[in-house]
Design an enzyme around this catalytic site. Structure first.
Site, PDB file in Angstrom:
ATOM      1  N   ARG A  47      62.992  32.165  36.528  1.00 32.95           N
ATOM      2  CA  ARG A  47      61.619  31.955  37.007  1.00 32.95           C
ATOM      3  C   ARG A  47      61.500  32.420  38.455  1.00 32.95           C
ATOM      4  NH1 ARG A  47      60.032  27.313  39.274  1.00 32.95           N
ATOM      5  NH2 ARG A  47      61.408  26.043  38.008  1.00 32.95           N
TER       6      ARG A  47
ATOM      7  N   TYR B  44      34.833  41.700  35.323  1.00 33.43           N
ATOM      8  CA  TYR B  44      35.424  41.428  34.003  1.00 33.43           C
ATOM      9  C   TYR B  44      35.072  39.987  33.610  1.00 33.43           C
ATOM     10  CZ  TYR B  44      39.135  40.375  30.658  1.00 33.43           C
ATOM     11  OH  TYR B  44      39.836  39.986  29.556  1.00 33.43           O
TER      12      TYR B  44
ATOM     13  N   ASP C 282      40.449  44.302  42.039  1.00 34.02           N
ATOM     14  CA  ASP C 282      41.007  44.440  40.695  1.00 34.02           C
ATOM     15  C   ASP C 282      40.940  45.929  40.355  1.00 34.02           C
ATOM     16  OD1 ASP C 282      41.340  44.677  37.930  1.00 34.02           O
ATOM     17  OD2 ASP C 282      40.409  42.751  37.497  1.00 34.02           O
TER      18      ASP C 282
ATOM     19  N   LYS D 103      46.571  46.962  30.431  1.00 33.15           N
ATOM     20  CA  LYS D 103      45.714  48.108  30.223  1.00 33.15           C
ATOM     21  C   LYS D 103      46.479  49.403  30.558  1.00 33.15           C
ATOM     22  CE  LYS D 103      43.044  44.652  29.379  1.00 33.15           C
ATOM     23  NZ  LYS D 103      42.123  44.057  30.331  1.00 33.15           N
TER      24      LYS D 103
HETATM   25  C1  LIG Z   1      41.842  42.779  30.889  1.00 35.39           C
HETATM   26  C2  LIG Z   1      41.369  42.623  32.270  1.00 35.39           C
HETATM   27  C3  LIG Z   1      41.699  41.493  33.038  1.00 35.39           C
HETATM   28  C4  LIG Z   1      42.476  40.332  32.469  1.00 35.39           C
HETATM   29  O1  LIG Z   1      43.786  40.674  32.172  1.00 35.39           O
HETATM   30  P1  LIG Z   1      44.657  39.992  31.020  1.00 35.39           P
HETATM   31  O2  LIG Z   1      45.927  40.760  31.069  1.00 35.39           O
HETATM   32  O3  LIG Z   1      43.901  40.131  29.725  1.00 35.39           O
HETATM   33  O4  LIG Z   1      44.810  38.553  31.381  1.00 35.39           O
HETATM   34  C5  LIG Z   1      41.278  41.451  34.353  1.00 35.39           C
HETATM   35  N1  LIG Z   1      40.530  42.448  34.888  1.00 35.39           N
HETATM   36  C6  LIG Z   1      40.171  43.530  34.174  1.00 35.39           C
HETATM   37  C7  LIG Z   1      39.344  44.587  34.823  1.00 35.39           C
HETATM   38  C8  LIG Z   1      40.573  43.661  32.841  1.00 35.39           C
HETATM   39  O5  LIG Z   1      40.215  44.747  32.140  1.00 35.39           O
END
Ligand SMILES: *Cc1c(COP(=O)(O)O)cnc(C)c1O
Length: 405
Positions: free
Chosen positions: A69, A122, A194, A219
């Site tokens: 961890r 998001y 983000d 992604k």
């Molecule tokens: C998918 C996504 C998230 C969340 O991520 P997870 O891996 O599903 O928890 C946050 N921001 C954006 C822009 C996303 O496309």
């Protein structure tokens, strides 16, 4: 638009090495650090599944690792690579993008603080800010950040964090990272971006002045729809230490070794995948722009996009996601999706296979119809994360679907 081949991409401070080289090498070089690729000279990082590491002397770990961890060699390899790709000094890998966002927010905010967030975030981030973060006595407000003046007008002395995303989902809106970084600096607050949609290959928020970058590695970074993960990168040692403390001792939300391995593998092809994603998305955008059944196409690469100039200035490529509106509502949108053979109807994005979704009945279905309308998400809106298949095949499938409407 900067070309990645002309050396202008060294923002990733990859030292002498270019982004594409670091994407393959950073964090995973044989013999460079014990454990990272093993004393055996493995050219890929071994998957270290051990949850604990033996001590030769009681109480004194003979190596860097003690308990998984708190540190794991495979995770360490990935964290090094993610940091290098963002030109950051520190990188942290989480069990999801959501975990990364939660740990970041909990580490930088305290009761009484305000968060100013882009109003087209998001959806999941919005839920976590509204349901979790605001429960800690933190005030969360949303603002149309397409114009930095709107953000400037909303900043108060309590504002501790500007939480931004660019381009956004599903309407591909942008915000000006450099202008917002100046605003954050002038008001003694942090700017977090983000960067999931652009990936570090197409956008370098730290170089533009952001304090931290957050990802869903699920992604584009992993890119193969086979791992859920997240990341935070930053140049700020104290900030990194705080986030790490919340991650390791608070939420316990680290990325598992196997997923670290998958994400390391995914990042190696990030540059070639992103180039193909962007190429295919531009082709589809041009096709849809001319299609009679389509009333509007949202893609920053189109000159008709209201922020095309900002995209050209701020990004090194226009990304692999577009959305479009058809002449019709939910019935027509669902009928189109039902016609397609090559696109999988699914949420998520950023993978090698093309997906398609109808936000009003899928990713944004938990938002009330009135709130969806206010957010610009019409019943005829369709979102397409474009994969790396042959563009002609994708266009033929869409053309057939649209003609059947
Ligand atoms: C998918 C996504 C998230 C969340 O991520 P997870 O891996 O599903 O928890 C946050 N921001 C954006 C822009 C996303 O496309």
């Amino acid at each position: 638009m900067t070309d990645h081949g002309d050396g202008a991409d060294d923002v990733g401070d990859a030292g002498e090495r270019g982004f594409e080289t670091q994407a393959v090498r950073a964090g995973e070089e044989p013999f460079v650090r014990p454990g990272s690729a093993g004393e055996t000279g493995d050219v890929v990082s071994p998957i270290h599944l051990a949850s604990t590491f033996a001590m030769e002397t009681v109480g004194e770990p003979s190596q860097e690792y003690k308990y998984s961890r708190l540190g794991n060699p495979t995770r360490n390899a990935l964290e090094t690579r993610l940091a290098v790709l963002d030109g950051a000094a520190y990188g942290l890998a989480f069990g999801s993008g959501t975990a990364a966002t939660t740990c970041f927010c909990l580490s930088v905010l305290e009761p009484g603080d305000r968060v100013l967030a882009f109003d087209s975030l998001y959806g999941g981030t919005r839920v976590l800010l509204d349901d979790l973060i605001s429960g800690f006595g933190i005030d969360v407000e949303y603002v149309d950040a397409t114009d930095p003046e709107n953000v400037a007008a909303a900043v108060t002395p309590e504002t501790a964090l500007l939480w931004m995303e660019t381009p956004t989902n599903p309407l591909l809106k942008l915000c000006d990272i450099e202008a917002l970084a100046d605003l954050a600096n002038g008001n003694d607050c942090l700017l977090a971006v983000d960067n999931t949609f652009a990936s570090p290959y197409f956008q370098q928020p730290l170089a533009l002045g952001a304090d931290a970058v957050v990802y869903s590695t699920t992604k584009f970074l992993n890119g193969h729809s086979d791992s859920v993960g997240g990341a935070v990168t930053t140049d700020d040692a104290a900030l990194a230490e705080n986030v790490r403390h919340v991650q390791e001792y608070g939420v316990g939300a680290m990325l598992a070794p196997f997923d670290c391995y998958l994400t390391l593998r995914g990042t190696k092809t990030l540059p070639v995948r992103m180039d193909r994603h962007a190429h295919n998305t531009a082709r589809l955008a041009a096709f849809l722009d001319e299609a009679p059944a389509v009333t509007e196409v949202h893609y920053p690469g189109l000159e008709s996009h209201p922020q095309h100039d900002l995209a050209a200035r701020q990004m090194d490529g226009f990304g692999g996601v577009l959305s479009f509106e058809i002449d019709g509502g939910t019935d027509e949108a669902q009928a189109l999706l039902g016609e397609l053979e090559l696109f999988d109807v699914a949420v998520s994005l950023g993978s090698v296979e093309s997906l398609i979704e109808h936000p009003a009945s899928m990713s944004a279905s938990y938002i009330s119809a009135a709130d969806r309308r206010a957010a610009g998400i019409t019943d005829g809106l369709i979102r397409v994360p474009v994969g790396i298949e042959r563009a002609e095949d994708l266009i033929a499938d869409l053309q057939r679907g649209l003609e059947a409407l």
